[in-house]
Design a protein around this motif. Structure first.
Motif, PDB file in Angstrom:
ATOM      1  N   ARG A 179       0.801  -1.215   0.000  1.00  0.00           N
ATOM      2  CA  ARG A 179       0.000   0.000   0.000  1.00  0.00           C
ATOM      3  C   ARG A 179       0.840   1.274   0.000  1.00  0.00           C
ATOM      4  O   ARG A 179       0.465   2.253  -0.648  1.00  0.00           O
ATOM      5  CB  ARG A 179      -0.971  -0.014   1.179  1.00  0.00           C
ATOM      6  CG  ARG A 179      -2.082  -1.050   1.022  1.00  0.00           C
ATOM      7  CD  ARG A 179      -3.023  -1.034   2.224  1.00  0.00           C
ATOM      8  NE  ARG A 179      -4.141  -1.957   2.016  1.00  0.00           N
ATOM      9  CZ  ARG A 179      -4.123  -3.237   2.300  1.00  0.00           C
ATOM     10  NH1 ARG A 179      -3.006  -3.774   2.796  1.00  0.00           N
ATOM     11  NH2 ARG A 179      -5.190  -3.982   2.093  1.00  0.00           N
ATOM     12  N   PRO A 180       1.955   1.352   0.755  1.00  0.00           N
ATOM     13  CA  PRO A 180       2.748   2.595   0.725  1.00  0.00           C
ATOM     14  C   PRO A 180       3.213   2.989  -0.678  1.00  0.00           C
ATOM     15  O   PRO A 180       2.965   4.119  -1.110  1.00  0.00           O
ATOM     16  CB  PRO A 180       3.922   2.285   1.668  1.00  0.00           C
ATOM     17  CG  PRO A 180       3.332   1.316   2.647  1.00  0.00           C
ATOM     18  CD  PRO A 180       2.429   0.442   1.819  1.00  0.00           C
ATOM     19  N   PRO A 181       3.876   2.095  -1.447  1.00  0.00           N
ATOM     20  CA  PRO A 181       4.230   2.500  -2.821  1.00  0.00           C
ATOM     21  C   PRO A 181       2.998   2.711  -3.690  1.00  0.00           C
ATOM     22  O   PRO A 181       3.033   3.506  -4.635  1.00  0.00           O
ATOM     23  CB  PRO A 181       5.089   1.342  -3.329  1.00  0.00           C
ATOM     24  CG  PRO A 181       4.766   0.183  -2.454  1.00  0.00           C
ATOM     25  CD  PRO A 181       4.441   0.766  -1.120  1.00  0.00           C
ATOM     26  N   GLY A 182       1.904   2.028  -3.369  1.00  0.00           N
ATOM     27  CA  GLY A 182       0.680   2.256  -4.128  1.00  0.00           C
ATOM     28  C   GLY A 182       0.173   3.671  -3.950  1.00  0.00           C
ATOM     29  O   GLY A 182      -0.218   4.337  -4.919  1.00  0.00           O
ATOM     30  N   LEU A 183       0.177   4.164  -2.710  1.00  0.00           N
ATOM     31  CA  LEU A 183      -0.249   5.534  -2.461  1.00  0.00           C
ATOM     32  C   LEU A 183       0.743   6.524  -3.059  1.00  0.00           C
ATOM     33  O   LEU A 183       0.359   7.581  -3.571  1.00  0.00           O
ATOM     34  CB  LEU A 183      -0.392   5.775  -0.956  1.00  0.00           C
ATOM     35  CG  LEU A 183      -0.973   7.135  -0.555  1.00  0.00           C
ATOM     36  CD1 LEU A 183      -2.324   7.356  -1.214  1.00  0.00           C
ATOM     37  CD2 LEU A 183      -1.092   7.238   0.966  1.00  0.00           C
ATOM     38  N   GLY A 184       2.032   6.170  -3.002  1.00  0.00           N
ATOM     39  CA  GLY A 184       3.033   7.030  -3.643  1.00  0.00           C
ATOM     40  C   GLY A 184       2.765   7.166  -5.125  1.00  0.00           C
ATOM     41  O   GLY A 184       2.877   8.254  -5.696  1.00  0.00           O
ATOM     42  N   ALA A 185       2.374   6.061  -5.773  1.00  0.00           N
ATOM     43  CA  ALA A 185       2.055   6.096  -7.197  1.00  0.00           C
ATOM     44  C   ALA A 185       0.822   6.957  -7.466  1.00  0.00           C
ATOM     45  O   ALA A 185       0.748   7.653  -8.478  1.00  0.00           O
ATOM     46  CB  ALA A 185       1.821   4.673  -7.709  1.00  0.00           C
ATOM     47  N   ALA A 186      -0.147   6.918  -6.557  1.00  0.00           N
ATOM     48  CA  ALA A 186      -1.338   7.758  -6.715  1.00  0.00           C
ATOM     49  C   ALA A 186      -0.965   9.234  -6.654  1.00  0.00           C
ATOM     50  O   ALA A 186      -1.485  10.052  -7.423  1.00  0.00           O
ATOM     51  CB  ALA A 186      -2.364   7.426  -5.638  1.00  0.00           C
ATOM     52  N   PHE A 187      -0.051   9.596  -5.749  1.00  0.00           N
ATOM     53  CA  PHE A 187       0.404  10.979  -5.658  1.00  0.00           C
ATOM     54  C   PHE A 187       1.112  11.404  -6.947  1.00  0.00           C
ATOM     55  O   PHE A 187       0.931  12.519  -7.437  1.00  0.00           O
ATOM     56  CB  PHE A 187       1.355  11.142  -4.463  1.00  0.00           C
ATOM     57  CG  PHE A 187       0.656  11.376  -3.149  1.00  0.00           C
ATOM     58  CD1 PHE A 187      -0.558  10.760  -2.868  1.00  0.00           C
ATOM     59  CD2 PHE A 187       1.210  12.197  -2.197  1.00  0.00           C
ATOM     60  CE1 PHE A 187      -1.209  10.964  -1.663  1.00  0.00           C
ATOM     61  CE2 PHE A 187       0.575  12.417  -0.976  1.00  0.00           C
ATOM     62  CZ  PHE A 187      -0.642  11.801  -0.709  1.00  0.00           C
ATOM     63  N   VAL A 188       1.928  10.495  -7.485  1.00  0.00           N
ATOM     64  CA  VAL A 188       2.623  10.797  -8.736  1.00  0.00           C
ATOM     65  C   VAL A 188       1.626  10.968  -9.882  1.00  0.00           C
ATOM     66  O   VAL A 188       1.792  11.826 -10.755  1.00  0.00           O
ATOM     67  CB  VAL A 188       3.642   9.689  -9.070  1.00  0.00           C
ATOM     68  CG1 VAL A 188       4.229   9.895 -10.465  1.00  0.00           C
ATOM     69  CG2 VAL A 188       4.756   9.673  -8.044  1.00  0.00           C
ATOM     70  N   ALA A 189       0.567  10.154  -9.872  1.00  0.00           N
ATOM     71  CA  ALA A 189      -0.454  10.277 -10.907  1.00  0.00           C
ATOM     72  C   ALA A 189      -1.123  11.640 -10.864  1.00  0.00           C
ATOM     73  O   ALA A 189      -1.391  12.248 -11.907  1.00  0.00           O
ATOM     74  CB  ALA A 189      -1.498   9.170 -10.737  1.00  0.00           C
ATOM     75  N   ILE A 190      -1.391  12.153  -9.662  1.00  0.00           N
ATOM     76  CA  ILE A 190      -1.972  13.492  -9.539  1.00  0.00           C
ATOM     77  C   ILE A 190      -1.038  14.534 -10.136  1.00  0.00           C
ATOM     78  O   ILE A 190      -1.460  15.418 -10.896  1.00  0.00           O
ATOM     79  CB  ILE A 190      -2.267  13.824  -8.067  1.00  0.00           C
ATOM     80  CG1 ILE A 190      -3.386  12.928  -7.531  1.00  0.00           C
ATOM     81  CG2 ILE A 190      -2.651  15.284  -7.909  1.00  0.00           C
ATOM     82  CD1 ILE A 190      -3.657  13.129  -6.061  1.00  0.00           C
ATOM     83  N   LEU A 191       0.236  14.441  -9.791  1.00  0.00           N
ATOM     84  CA  LEU A 191       1.212  15.379 -10.342  1.00  0.00           C
ATOM     85  C   LEU A 191       1.251  15.297 -11.864  1.00  0.00           C
ATOM     86  O   LEU A 191       1.240  16.322 -12.560  1.00  0.00           O
ATOM     87  CB  LEU A 191       2.606  15.081  -9.770  1.00  0.00           C
ATOM     88  CG  LEU A 191       3.765  15.884 -10.377  1.00  0.00           C
ATOM     89  CD1 LEU A 191       3.646  17.357 -10.017  1.00  0.00           C
ATOM     90  CD2 LEU A 191       5.116  15.333  -9.892  1.00  0.00           C
ATOM     91  N   ALA A 192       1.271  14.062 -12.378  1.00  0.00           N
ATOM     92  CA  ALA A 192       1.359  13.870 -13.824  1.00  0.00           C
ATOM     93  C   ALA A 192       0.156  14.473 -14.542  1.00  0.00           C
ATOM     94  O   ALA A 192       0.303  15.195 -15.536  1.00  0.00           O
ATOM     95  CB  ALA A 192       1.479  12.381 -14.148  1.00  0.00           C
ATOM     96  N   TYR A 193      -1.049  14.192 -14.059  1.00  0.00           N
ATOM     97  CA  TYR A 193      -2.256  14.708 -14.703  1.00  0.00           C
ATOM     98  C   TYR A 193      -2.341  16.231 -14.587  1.00  0.00           C
ATOM     99  O   TYR A 193      -2.708  16.920 -15.545  1.00  0.00           O
ATOM    100  CB  TYR A 193      -3.501  14.071 -14.080  1.00  0.00           C
ATOM    101  CG  TYR A 193      -3.767  12.667 -14.548  1.00  0.00           C
ATOM    102  CD1 TYR A 193      -3.830  12.363 -15.903  1.00  0.00           C
ATOM    103  CD2 TYR A 193      -3.968  11.634 -13.633  1.00  0.00           C
ATOM    104  CE1 TYR A 193      -4.075  11.076 -16.335  1.00  0.00           C
ATOM    105  CE2 TYR A 193      -4.224  10.339 -14.056  1.00  0.00           C
ATOM    106  CZ  TYR A 193      -4.282  10.067 -15.411  1.00  0.00           C
ATOM    107  OH  TYR A 193      -4.520   8.795 -15.839  1.00  0.00           O
ATOM    108  N   ALA A 194      -2.033  16.762 -13.398  1.00  0.00           N
ATOM    109  CA  ALA A 194      -2.115  18.207 -13.194  1.00  0.00           C
ATOM    110  C   ALA A 194      -1.135  18.948 -14.095  1.00  0.00           C
ATOM    111  O   ALA A 194      -1.474  19.969 -14.715  1.00  0.00           O
ATOM    112  CB  ALA A 194      -1.849  18.544 -11.726  1.00  0.00           C
TER     113      ALA A 194
END
Length: 478
Positions: free
Chosen positions: A92-107
């Motif tokens: 879950r920790p790297p999974g949440l990290g990936a979600a944060f990166v996805a937000i950055l990427a889309y924004a």
């Protein structure tokens, strides 16, 4: 964890979509017209004519990656985002990290895309209205429209995207046939597809651009509940989307190279990237067609802006709803139901970036788009690498009846190859950005910082809010 149960299968079996429909929607959302005209010249100018062949190489590699991806998708509820695979496969920790990166990427992708939209919209108004409009005006229009539509919860309908795709394919078919039919500037050649040509340029730059063309192919899994025979349809749709994108961009890129000749194409792409396709269209089809191409490219880029904005707002809303970030981001409009705080937050972010560009007199294409999209472009192969690791780890624990190729060999090949690709992309960033110095590490470093922030947040949640922590990787079930 087991594959989807019989109720899931029965519900999915009632869907009316086929694999062909899923491919159609995914490719349409990828906005091939805007990408080809706005991004392909970057790869050609810095990496050479081997860009055309690289689309096929990356397509074949992603087909290998898809073997493990589609196999694991059967065991992941609501599998539609890489972070779900990472959370289940690695933790879950790297999974949440990936979600944060996805937000950055889309924004960042939505904001950076305002640059080419403004350039092509300015060109279109000058052509059709005879009025020279500064790019800053169109950037402001795009930002305002993005913000208003986001708050109103207006989403791009798949049927509209499909219509846009038909227009895009028709335009490029006319252009490609015209170029190939006349033999181009120096006669037709397959030199761009030779292995030594593909490997002879700046591979890292080419890979960065080419991988971006395939962004979103994994979204075929989102149609699980809408397609007939979900397991078979999603597998066919994933391979179909990869194949369609690879062949489309390879043929179009080859045609545009032929329009100028091998050496001249690289020079034009380097010197006049935003004009390259219009110049070819004007020479081989006609001035009217070139004007039409510019007009549709501007509209296509706005479609991309709005799609990325909606994705950003959606991620922020879900993270706010689940308490990962401030719950204020989960606020919905009483009238429209739109996640207005999440949408407005991204609009304010875009406004700040645009204001910075205006104050510093930056170029909308070479600075806002090229420099601005680096974090998003780098995150694509990086997220695929983490996903490949997750797939390998998932089936290493238990193959769950999958074959050796899908459960072990294909994921292992993907991990090794993607690791090399990420290294090549990072070491060749100066060739892509055209800059030297720390900026080439600061920009991709933003991904690492955001990823680590997501991991830290997950560990905090595990200690202080274990209930919310255990929901990580199962978002989307509202």
């Amino acid at each position: 964890m087991t594959a989807l149960n019989s109720q899931d299968r029965a519900r999915a079996a009632g869907g009316g979509l086929s694999a062909r429909h899923a491919v159609f929607f995914v490719v349409a959302a990828a906005a091939p017209l805007g990408f080809a005209v706005g991004s392909t010249p970057l790869a050609l100018g810095a990496g050479g004519i081997g860009t055309a062949g690289m689309f096929l190489v990356v397509g074949m590699f992603l087909a290998i990656f898809a073997a493990g991806y589609t196999a694991m998708a059967r065991f992941i509820p609501d599998a539609g985002a890489f972070f779900s695979f990472i959370a289940v496969g690695i933790g879950r920790p790297p999974g949440l990290g990936a979600a944060f990166v996805a937000i950055l990427a889309y924004a960042v992708a939505a904001t950076a895309s305002i640059g080419p939209f403004a350039v092509f919209a300015s060109q279109a108004t000058a052509t059709f209205l005879g009025v020279g409009t500064p790019w800053q005006v169109w950037a402001g229009v795009a930002m305002a429209a993005m913000g208003v539509l986001g708050v109103l919860n207006v989403e791009l309908n798949m049927r509209v995207l499909g219509l846009i795709l038909l227009v895009e394919v028709a335009l490029f078919a006319v252009l490609s046939v015209a170029i190939i039919g006349t033999g181009g500037a120096e006669g037709l050649s397959l030199h761009a597809f030779r292995p030594d040509t593909i490997a002879g340029g700046e591979i890292g730059v080419v890979l960065l651009v080419v991988f971006a063309a395939f962004a979103g192919f994994e979204a075929t899994a989102l149609f699980r509940e809408e397609v007939r025979d979900p397991e078979g349809a999603i597998r066919r749709a994933t391979y179909g989307a990869i194949g369609a994108i690879a062949i489309f961009h390879a043929v179009v890129t080859w045609a545009i190279i032929a329009a100028f000749g091998d050496a001249a194409a690289v020079q034009v792409a380097h010197d006049r990237p935003t004009d390259m396709f219009a110049l070819a269209a004007g020479t081989h089809v006609g001035a009217g067609f070139a004007d039409l191409l510019v007009l549709f490219v501007a509209g296509n880029w706005f479609a991309s802006i709005l799609a990325f904005h909606n994705a950003t707002a959606r991620y922020l809303f879900v993270l706010g709803r689940d308490g990962v970030i401030g719950r204020v981001f989960a606020a919905r409009s009483a009238k429209t139901g739109a996640p207005w705080v999440a949408s407005l937050s991204h609009t304010l972010f875009a406004a700040a970036v645009l204001l910075f560009c205006v104050v510093r007199d930056l170029d909308p294409y070479l600075d806002l788009f090229v420099i601005g999209c680096v974090p998003a472009a780098v995150s694509i192969p990086a997220m695929e690498l983490l996903t490949a690791c997750a797939i390998f780890a998932f089936f290493r624990r238990d193959r769950r009846g999958t074959g050796l190729w899908q459960g072990r060999i294909a994921p292992a090949i993907s991990v090794a190859a993607l690791g090399i690709i990420v290294c090549l992309v990072l070491t060749n960033l100066p060739m892509f950005t055209g800059r030297t110095g720390a900026i080439n590490w600061i920009l991709p470093g933003l991904n690492l910082m955001v990823f680590l922030a997501g991991i830290a947040r997950a560990y905090w949640m595990r200690t202080h809010r274990p209930g919310d922590y255990h929901r990580i990787g199962r978002w989307g079930k509202e």
